[in-house]
Design an enzyme around this catalytic site. Structure first.
Site, PDB file in Angstrom:
ATOM      1  N   SER A 220       0.857  -1.186   0.000  1.00 51.34           N
ATOM      2  CA  SER A 220       0.000   0.000   0.000  1.00 51.34           C
ATOM      3  C   SER A 220       0.892   1.235   0.000  1.00 51.34           C
ATOM      4  O   SER A 220       1.697   1.417   0.917  1.00 51.34           O
ATOM      5  CB  SER A 220      -0.903   0.006   1.237  1.00 51.34           C
ATOM      6  OG  SER A 220      -1.822  -1.063   1.191  1.00 51.34           O
ATOM      7  N   GLY A 222      -0.140   4.515   0.007  1.00 50.67           N
ATOM      8  CA  GLY A 222      -0.919   5.694   0.353  1.00 50.67           C
ATOM      9  C   GLY A 222      -1.789   6.155  -0.794  1.00 50.67           C
ATOM     10  O   GLY A 222      -2.325   5.335  -1.562  1.00 50.67           O
ATOM     11  N   ALA A 223      -1.928   7.460  -0.935  1.00 51.34           N
ATOM     12  CA  ALA A 223      -2.812   8.020  -1.959  1.00 51.34           C
ATOM     13  C   ALA A 223      -2.340   7.712  -3.372  1.00 51.34           C
ATOM     14  O   ALA A 223      -3.124   7.807  -4.330  1.00 51.34           O
ATOM     15  CB  ALA A 223      -2.918   9.526  -1.759  1.00 51.34           C
ATOM     16  N   GLY A 225      -1.397   4.751  -4.659  1.00 51.18           N
ATOM     17  CA  GLY A 225      -1.985   3.510  -5.157  1.00 51.18           C
ATOM     18  C   GLY A 225      -1.392   2.305  -4.466  1.00 51.18           C
ATOM     19  O   GLY A 225      -0.884   2.401  -3.343  1.00 51.18           O
ATOM     20  N   GLY A 251      -6.288  -0.129   4.849  1.00 46.26           N
ATOM     21  CA  GLY A 251      -5.379  -1.184   4.401  1.00 46.26           C
ATOM     22  C   GLY A 251      -5.946  -2.572   4.641  1.00 46.26           C
ATOM     23  O   GLY A 251      -5.731  -3.490   3.844  1.00 46.26           O
ATOM     24  N   ASP A 252      -6.690  -2.730   5.720  1.00 40.73           N
ATOM     25  CA  ASP A 252      -7.318  -4.016   6.022  1.00 40.73           C
ATOM     26  C   ASP A 252      -8.427  -4.319   5.020  1.00 40.73           C
ATOM     27  O   ASP A 252      -8.596  -5.463   4.576  1.00 40.73           O
ATOM     28  CB  ASP A 252      -7.874  -4.003   7.445  1.00 40.73           C
ATOM     29  CG  ASP A 252      -6.842  -3.545   8.461  1.00 40.73           C
ATOM     30  OD1 ASP A 252      -5.661  -3.909   8.302  1.00 40.73           O
ATOM     31  OD2 ASP A 252      -7.211  -2.812   9.395  1.00 40.73           O
TER      32      ASP A 252
END
Length: 315
Positions: A220, A222-223, A225, A251-252
């Site tokens: 992950s 963040g913003a 992608g 994230g989960d």
């Protein structure tokens, strides 16, 4: 069926505030309480999508009893292991612009007997599971080797393992070859011991973790992608989000979307991004339902934007 393992679950209390002022008496404009912990959140997202899920977690005290009840209300089968300590309570303060202030409790200390019963419960409940998702930090009393033992046992039973943890616990588990690991940018940088400033840096770090044992890496970023690196190659995907309400549990939700869509390939990556994008637009740690998802807004590509800058991780 997806079985989740959350060694340090929580009750997550979220308060929405007009302004966070230190030292003041504050009145919330909205509040909620959700069953929490990374694996529990994965189960919530899987259940919201209409799939069967079983959540294994140590539960103690009235907080643990409430957590088990809330899981049932979400359509999740709770496989609780009774412990002497009390389940922790975490607090999130949300400001109108989406800024979050989190207070996470340390949680109870797990005894050797309780740790053994956790492993035994996972073994007993894993029959018929398509995936076991092992998620979150390890509580006091569990060594960094605990996840490694869980991965080894689960592989011995023929079940695929997704691991979402960090630090020494992640590094120790790599030798047992988890089927997929899910670090964020900060955790990925910590695992390779250097800062990551571009998507290309993240790609190289993910490839290094595969060389150390991870069969696939779902990162992950963040913003920007998400990045998937597996034996068939690397893929990148992103989606525009107009407004972030809360990124707790996003994230989960992504991991749940990835596993629910098969756990491999660009289609599963697109599902992960759609789930994460939907989650950040919901309050608190609410998990998205199929009605919240917009797969049409997800762009997936094998042409990795290696020069794209990564957001600076929060301290």
């Amino acid at each position: 069926m997806i079985l989740t393992v959350t060694p340090n679950p929580s009750l997550d209390r979220t308060y929405e505030l007009p302004r966070l002022t230190r030292g003041a008496v504050l009145r919330a404009t909205a509040d909620r309480v959700d069953p929490g912990g990374k694996g529990v959140n994965v189960s919530r997202a899987v259940a919201a999508a209409g799939h069967r899920t079983v959540a294994v977690a140590p539960l103690g005290g009235p907080e643990g009893a409430l957590l088990a009840r809330l899981l049932g209300e979400h359509g999740i089968e709770a496989a609780g292991v009774q412990i002497a300590g009390s389940t922790r309570v975490n607090v999130t303060l949300v400001e109108p612009d989406g800024t979050l202030t989190k207070v996470n409790a340390a949680g109870p200390e797990i005894t050797p007997d309780e740790a053994g019963r956790l492993l035994d419960t996972v073994r007993a409940r894993s029959a018929g599971a398509d995936w076991i998702a092992c998620c979150g930090s390890l509580p006091r009393g569990l060594s960094p080797q605990w996840y490694a033992e869980l991965v080894a046992r689960s592989h011995g039973a023929g079940v695929r393992i997704a691991l979402d943890t960090s630090g020494a616990a992640l590094v120790a588990a790599l030798r047992e070859r988890p089927d997929v690991i899910k670090p964020n940018t900060k955790e990925l940088a910590e695992a390779v011991g250097r800062p990551l400033t571009t998507v290309g840096d993240a790609l190289k770090a993910a490839q290094e973790l595969r060389e150390l044992g991870a069969r696939a890496v779902l990162a992950s970023l963040g913003a920007v992608g998400q990045l998937l690196v597996e034996s068939s190659g690397a893929h990148f995907a992103g989606a525009r989000v107009d407004a972030v309400r809360s990124d707790v549990g996003a994230g989960d939700a992504s991991l749940a979307g990835f596993l629910s869509a098969g756990g491999t390939g660009p289609g599963a990556l697109a599902s992960a991004v759609a789930h994460g994008a939907a989650a950040v637009q919901l309050p608190g740690s609410a998990m998205p339902t199929p009605a919240d998802l917009d797969l049409s807004a997800v762009v997936t590509t094998a042409d990795i934007p290696v020069d794209l800058a990564l957001p600076v991780p929060a301290p």
